[in-house]
Design a protein around this motif. Structure first.
Motif: not given
Length: 117
Positions: A64-67, A72-87
């Protein structure tokens, strides 16, 4: 402003709390091997339960990725990994809290019955 040094001697901790150490009702009870093994088993079980909850929470976060619109591609990776870690952390915290309630409530009830309240 610097603190001034104390001129009087520091209080002795052993003298201050001597009444707690010398009381008969608080005498140390030797640990039984069965109790230690049971406690170690419960601790290990809680660690495994928490690890599984983290992995399941992390997996749920990746599904369930945040919408968001990424710049930038780096921010996309950071946000996706950060969201998964927070979950994952949220899942582990919830599992640990529920396990502590499941263990703690019966323990408190046994302690109250033992004291006759």
């Amino acid at each position: 402003m610097p603190k001034r040094r104390r001129t009087e001697p520091m209080p002795d901790v052993f003298e201050t709390f001597a009444h707690r150490v010398d009381e008969e009702e608080h005498a140390e009870v030797p640990l039984k091997a069965g109790h230690v093994a049971k406690s170690a088993g419960v601790s290990l079980g809680l660690m495994v339960l928490t690890a599984l909850a983290f992995v399941l929470g992390f997996w749920t976060g990746t599904q369930n990725e945040p919408d968001l619109a990424y710049d930038h591609l780096v921010w996309e990776g950071i946000i996706k990994v950060g969201f998964a870690v927070l979950c994952g952390l949220l899942g582990a915290a919830v599992a640990l809290a529920l396990a502590m309630l499941a263990i703690g409530i019966p323990w408190v009830q046994r302690q109250r019955e033992r004291r006759g309240r």
